[in-house]
Design an enzyme around this catalytic site. Structure first.
Site, short mmCIF file in Angstrom:
data_model
loop_
_atom_site.label_atom_id
_atom_site.label_comp_id
_atom_site.label_asym_id
_atom_site.label_seq_id
_atom_site.Cartn_x
_atom_site.Cartn_y
_atom_site.Cartn_z
N GLU A 65 43.52 45.45 39.27
CA GLU A 65 43.55 46.93 39.37
C GLU A 65 43.29 47.38 40.81
O GLU A 65 42.69 48.43 41.05
CB GLU A 65 42.55 47.58 38.40
CG GLU A 65 42.97 47.54 36.95
CD GLU A 65 44.39 48.03 36.69
OE1 GLU A 65 44.89 48.85 37.48
OE2 GLU A 65 44.99 47.57 35.71
N GLY A 66 43.76 46.60 41.76
CA GLY A 66 43.57 46.91 43.17
C GLY A 66 42.33 46.20 43.68
O GLY A 66 41.21 46.50 43.24
#
Ligand code: FAD
Length: 426
Positions: free
Chosen positions: A269-270
Site C-alpha cells: 500500500e505504498g
C-alpha cells in the site's frame, strides 16, 4: 510509477472492454475461498493521454457475471505464478495475466487514478491497523513469557525468593521493552479510533465545515497512521522476540512469524518512504497548509486549556515541547524545501515519525486527562485501570516524546551531507 503503465483496454462496442496485460504482487489474486474474485485493474484505453492522466480503472471478474448476477463463464485471466515470500504465508501473492479479459469501466474514463485512491486511502489505514495488531499480539506474548521465564535476580533484591530465580519481568531492561510497546500500542489504538471517528464525520456529517475539517484531518493523518504504526509494528515484533531470548528465535513460540508477517506492512500500500513523501510533499501544502495548521491549533489549544491544571503539567509540558519541535520542523521545510526539494526528501521519514510522536502524545495527554477525571469521580471500582493509564502516559512523555528533538535536529541538518557522495562511492 503508474505513469509508465502498459496494460491496455480496447472497447468492445457494447460498454465492455478487452483488457490485456500483467499485474504482479497481487494479494489473494487467485483462490477458491469465494464464488468469484473481482479484480480492479488499471489500464490505458487506446489513444488516451500519456502518463497518469490517461489511466482508467476497470472491474475484471474471474467469472463473468450472467444476467441474473451469478458467476458464469470463466474470464480470460489467470494466475501465472505464486511468489515465495518472507511471511504472510496465508495470503497467495500472484502474478496475474489478463489476455483480452472482459472488463467494465469503473468511474470516469481516464479518471482511474482518482478512483483507485478512494480504495487506497482506506487500505492504507487498514494496513496501519495491521501494524498495530502485530505489535499488540507480539506484546501480549512477551508479557506472558516475561511473567513465566525465570532468569537472574532483581537488582533490588529477590522478588520470588522461594524460586531459584526471579521472572524476567522484574528486570528494568525487560520493562523498558514492555512499557515501550504498551505505550505505543494504547496510543496507536486511540489514534486509529480517533481517525476512524473523523472519517465517519467526513462522510456523514450534515455540516459542510465539519465535513471538510474531518476530511482534512483524515487525509493528513493517513500517511502517519500507515507509516508510523507499521514501522513500529515491525520494531515491536523484534522487541517482543528479544524478550524471549533464544526462545524467540526458534519457531516453537511463533515470535519469528510475527517478525516475518509485520515486515510487509511497511512495504505494501505504498512503501513507508512513499508515505513520508506523501505527508511532506502533498499533505502539508494542500489548501495552503489548512489541515496541518488546524492540527497545530487543536493540540496547542489543548495544552493551553490545561496549562494551569497541576496534575496535567507533566503531560502538557512534554506535549508542548513536542509540538514546538514539530512546528519548527514544518517551518524549516517551508523555508528550505521549495528552493531545494532534496531537503524535503531527506527530511521526510523523520518528519513523519515526528508527526506521529506528537499525534500519539496528544492521544496520551487526552487519555491522562480522562483517567484523572474518572479517578476524581471515584473510578467505579476501576482505579487500577486508570492508574495504569496514567503511569503509561507518564512513561510515553518521559521516555518516548524526547525523541522529537532528535528528529528535528536530523531534519534541519538538510540534504547536503546525505547527498554528498557520488553513487560510485557506495
Ligand atoms: C506480498 C506483497 C503483496 C502485495 N499485494 C499487492 C496487491 O494486492 N495489489 C497491488 O496493487 N500491489 C500489491 N503489492 C505491491 C506493493 O504495493 C508494492 O510492492 C509497494 O507499493 C512498493 O512498490 P515497489 O515494489 O514498486 O517498490 P519501489 O517503488 O521500487 O520502491 C523501492 C524503494 O524505493 C523507495 N522509493 C521509490 N520511489 C521513491 C521516490 N520517488 N522517492 C524516494 N524513495 C522512493 C521506496 O520507498 C522503497 O523503499 C504487494 C507487494 C507484496 C510484496
Amino acid at each position: 510509477d503508474l505513469g509508465l503503465l502498459r496494460t491496455k483496454a480496447v472497447p468492445n462496442g457494447d460498454g465492455t472492454y478487452r483488457i490485456s496485460g500483467q499485474k504482479i504482487f497481487i494479494s489473494a489474486g487467485e483462490h477458491d475461498m469465494s464464488d468469484n474474485i473481482v479484480h480492479l485493474v488499471l489500464a490505458r484505453v487506446e489513444g488516451a493521454p500519456e502518463g497518469v492522466k490517461g489511466i482508467s480503472l476497470f472491474i475484471v471478474p474471474k467469472f463473468k457475471v450472467d444476467a441474473a448476477g451469478n458467476p458464469g463463464e470463466r474470464n480470460t485471466l489467470s494466475c501465472g505464478s505464486l511468489e515465495e515470500k518472507m511471511g504472510i504465508h496465508g495470503n497467495s501473492t500472484c502474478v496475474m495475466n489478463y489476455d483480452e479479459a472482459e472488463g467494465t469501466l469503473l468511474g470516469e474514463l481516464n479518471g482511474g487514478l482518482k478512483a483507485m485512491f478512494t480504495m487506497m486511502n482506506e487500505a492504507r489505514l487498514g494496513v496501519g491497523l495491521q501494524g498495530l495488531s502485530v505489535s499488540e499480539i507480539a506484546y501480549q506474548n512477551a508479557v506472558s513469557y516475561a511473567k513465566d521465564r525465570l532468569q537472574g535476580r532483581s537488582l533490588s533484591g529477590a522478588k520470588a525468593p522461594d524460586k531459584k530465580a526471579d521472572p524476567i519481568i522484574v528486570h528494568p531492561d525487560i520493562r523498558r521493552s514492555l512499557m515501550t510497546m504498551k505505550a505505543y500500542n494504547e496510543a496507536g489504538r486511540a489514534l486509529a479510533l480517533w481517525t476512524a471517528i473523523k472519517s465517519d464525520v467526513a462522510h456523514r456529517s450534515g455540516d459542510d465545515k465539519d465535513r471538510q475539517a474531518a476530511d482534512d484531518y483524515t487525509g493528513l493523518m493517513t500517511p502517519v497512521v500507515k507509516g508510523v504504526l507499521t514501522d513500529k509494528g515491525f520494531d515491536h515484533a523484534v522487541m517482543a522476540q528479544q524478550v524471549f531470548g533464544g526462545h524467540g528465535y526458534i519457531e516453537e513460540h511463533g515470535m519469528s512469524q510475527f517478525v516475518r508477517d509485520a515486515r510487509i506492512a511497511m512495504i505494501y500500500e505504498g512503501a513507508n518512504g512513499i508515505q513520508a513523501l506523501d505527508l511532506v510533499g502533498r499533505k502539508l501544502a494542500q489548501n495552503s497548509g489548512r489541515a496541518v495548521q488546524a492540527f497545530f491549533k487543536e493540540v496547542g489549544e489543548f495544552c493551553e486549556e490545561n496549562r494551569t491544571d497541576e496534575k496535567m503539567a507533566s503531560f502538557t509540558k512534554a506535549l508542548k515541547k513536542g509540538l514546538s519541535d514539530l512546528q519548527a520542523a514544518t517551518m524549516w521545510l517551508v523555508q528550505n524545501a521549495m528552493a531545494k526539494p532534496d531537503n524535503a526528501g531527506a527530511a521526510s521519514t523523520d518528519y513523519m515519525h515526528l508527526f506521529g510522536l506528537v499525534a500519539l502524545g496528544y492521544m496520551w495527554a487526552q487519555m491522562a486527562k480522562s483517567a484523572q477525571a474518572k479517578l476524581a469521580e471515584g473510578a467505579n471500582g476501576a482505579a487500577p485501570f486508570y492508574d495504569t493509564k496514567l503511569i503509561t502516559a507518564r512513561f510515553f512523555m518521559e521516555r518516548i516524546m524526547p525523541e522529537t528533538a532528535t528528529r528535528l535536529a536530523r531534519i534541519s541538518s538538510g540534504a547536503d551531507t546525505l547527498m554528498a557522495l557520488p553513487a560510485e562511492a557506495f
